[in-house]
Enzyme design. Structure first.
Site, mmCIF file in Angstrom:
data_model
loop_
_atom_site.group_PDB
_atom_site.id
_atom_site.type_symbol
_atom_site.label_atom_id
_atom_site.label_comp_id
_atom_site.label_asym_id
_atom_site.label_seq_id
_atom_site.Cartn_x
_atom_site.Cartn_y
_atom_site.Cartn_z
ATOM 1 N N ASN A 9 0.876 -1.172 0.000
ATOM 2 C CA ASN A 9 0.000 0.000 0.000
ATOM 3 C C ASN A 9 0.911 1.220 0.000
ATOM 4 O O ASN A 9 1.519 1.535 1.016
ATOM 5 C CB ASN A 9 -0.892 -0.032 1.248
ATOM 6 C CG ASN A 9 -1.740 1.220 1.373
ATOM 7 O OD1 ASN A 9 -1.743 2.072 0.483
ATOM 8 N ND2 ASN A 9 -2.448 1.332 2.475
ATOM 9 N N LYS A 11 0.147 4.222 -0.218
ATOM 10 C CA LYS A 11 -0.479 5.388 0.445
ATOM 11 C C LYS A 11 -0.232 6.657 -0.381
ATOM 12 O O LYS A 11 -0.123 6.580 -1.596
ATOM 13 C CB LYS A 11 0.031 5.511 1.892
ATOM 14 C CG LYS A 11 -0.160 4.205 2.669
ATOM 15 C CD LYS A 11 0.044 4.358 4.149
ATOM 16 C CE LYS A 11 -0.165 3.008 4.826
ATOM 17 N NZ LYS A 11 -0.083 3.096 6.281
ATOM 18 N N GLU A 97 -6.786 4.484 7.923
ATOM 19 C CA GLU A 97 -6.612 5.915 7.636
ATOM 20 C C GLU A 97 -7.885 6.513 7.029
ATOM 21 O O GLU A 97 -8.187 7.681 7.221
ATOM 22 C CB GLU A 97 -5.370 6.109 6.750
ATOM 23 C CG GLU A 97 -4.102 5.913 7.580
ATOM 24 C CD GLU A 97 -2.949 5.251 6.868
ATOM 25 O OE1 GLU A 97 -2.889 5.280 5.628
ATOM 26 O OE2 GLU A 97 -2.088 4.683 7.571
ATOM 27 N N GLU A 167 -5.065 -4.922 10.567
ATOM 28 C CA GLU A 167 -4.077 -3.864 10.750
ATOM 29 C C GLU A 167 -4.333 -3.139 12.073
ATOM 30 O O GLU A 167 -5.151 -2.217 12.125
ATOM 31 C CB GLU A 167 -4.145 -2.859 9.596
ATOM 32 C CG GLU A 167 -3.846 -3.465 8.241
ATOM 33 C CD GLU A 167 -3.288 -2.437 7.269
ATOM 34 O OE1 GLU A 167 -2.236 -2.726 6.669
ATOM 35 O OE2 GLU A 167 -3.867 -1.341 7.125
ATOM 36 N N GLY A 173 2.853 2.331 10.762
ATOM 37 C CA GLY A 173 3.786 3.440 10.586
ATOM 38 C C GLY A 173 4.480 3.856 11.868
ATOM 39 O O GLY A 173 5.112 4.902 11.939
ATOM 40 N N SER A 213 3.788 -2.073 10.285
ATOM 41 C CA SER A 213 5.248 -2.131 10.458
ATOM 42 C C SER A 213 5.835 -3.505 10.129
ATOM 43 O O SER A 213 6.767 -3.958 10.794
ATOM 44 C CB SER A 213 5.642 -1.706 11.879
ATOM 45 O OG SER A 213 5.218 -0.366 12.126
#
Ligand code: 13P
Length: 251
Positions: A9, A11, A97, A167, A173, A213
């Site tokens: 991904n 992003k 997100e 997730e 992150g 991560s």
């Protein structure tokens, strides 16, 4: 044994030249990989260019979101039909997100998911709890709520085109990976939900990716867990070598 599925991904990262260069590098480096499914999900504006580079390769292309309605007056949105048109095969839906920064609900995620499946896209559906929810012992409740809410009205037959991505928001992150045991606990729980909702055959075949991560250094232990069937990779997917390092852990 479920075949590993490793997806990147990207992003809101990279520029056009970097996106194309990364796709070209992956196309070459992943050419011999026959033990895993691979996909990358670039930003919308680079999807067409990346799909062009990866056409005919074993690296598939996905979008990071889509809208549920057919083409029409929906300023700023991108339809399933448009994504199919440029050779897109997957779409990520319900990413944390989008849930937490853009305020997307389970209901909206569900509408998008139903539209994506009806339009012939494969879906990577993300679920995951925030740190405060984990600390309040709500991990199972939150994941169950997102799972059932986002998958409302979906049939067992349609689940062959769905991958679940667990997730944990606190691991995204942050460099804080869930331990293999922590991740496996939730994956096993999600597998039980799959069985309860869709039956054993579906539960045995639907893949559940871990995201948060994941790096070449921790991927082997995570992917070695019974119910972890792949990864949805953010930061480490932005470089060909680290993404390939994770893919190789799926061997
Ligand atoms: P990181 O790998 O950067 O933690 O991101 C995970 C993720 O959100 C993938 O969708």
């Amino acid at each position: 044994m479920r075949r590993p599925f490793i997806a990147g991904n990207w992003k809101m990262n990279l520029n056009r030249a970097e996106a194309v260069a990364l796709a070209e590098a992956l196309k070459e480096k992943a050419a011999g990989v026959d033990y895993a499914d691979i996909a990358v999900c670039p930003p919308f504006v680079y999807l067409d260019a990346v799909a062009g580079v990866l056409k005919g390769s074993n690296v598939k292309v996905g979008a990071q979101d889509c809208y549920f309605a057919g083409n029409g007056a929906f300023t700023g949105e991108v339809s399933v039909e448009m994504l199919k048109d440029i050779g897109c095969e997957y779409v990520i839906l319900g990413h944390s997100e989008r849930r937490h920064i853009l305020g997307e609900s389970n209901e909206l995620t569900n509408k998008k998911l139903l539209a994506a499946l009806a339009g012939g896209l494969k879906v990577i559906l993300c679920v995951g709890e925030m740190l405060s929810e984990r600390e309040a012992n709500q991990t199972d409740d939150i994941n169950a709520e997102q799972f059932f809410g986002s998958l409302a009205g979906v049939t067992a037959e349609q689940m062959k085109d769905v991958t679940i991505a667990y997730e944990p928001v606190w691991a995204i992150g942050t460099g804080k990976t869930a331990s293999p045991e922590q991740a496996e606990e939730v994956h096993a729980f999600l597998r039980k939900l799959l069985e309860y909702r869709f039956g054993k055959e579906t539960a045995d075949t639907v893949r559940i990716q871990y995201g948060g991560s994941m790096k070449p250094a921790n991927a082997k232990d995570l992917l070695g867990q019974a119910d972890i069937d792949g990864g949805l990779i953010g930061g480490a997917a932005l470089q060909a070598d680290s993404f390939m390092g994770i893919i190789e852990c799926g061997k």
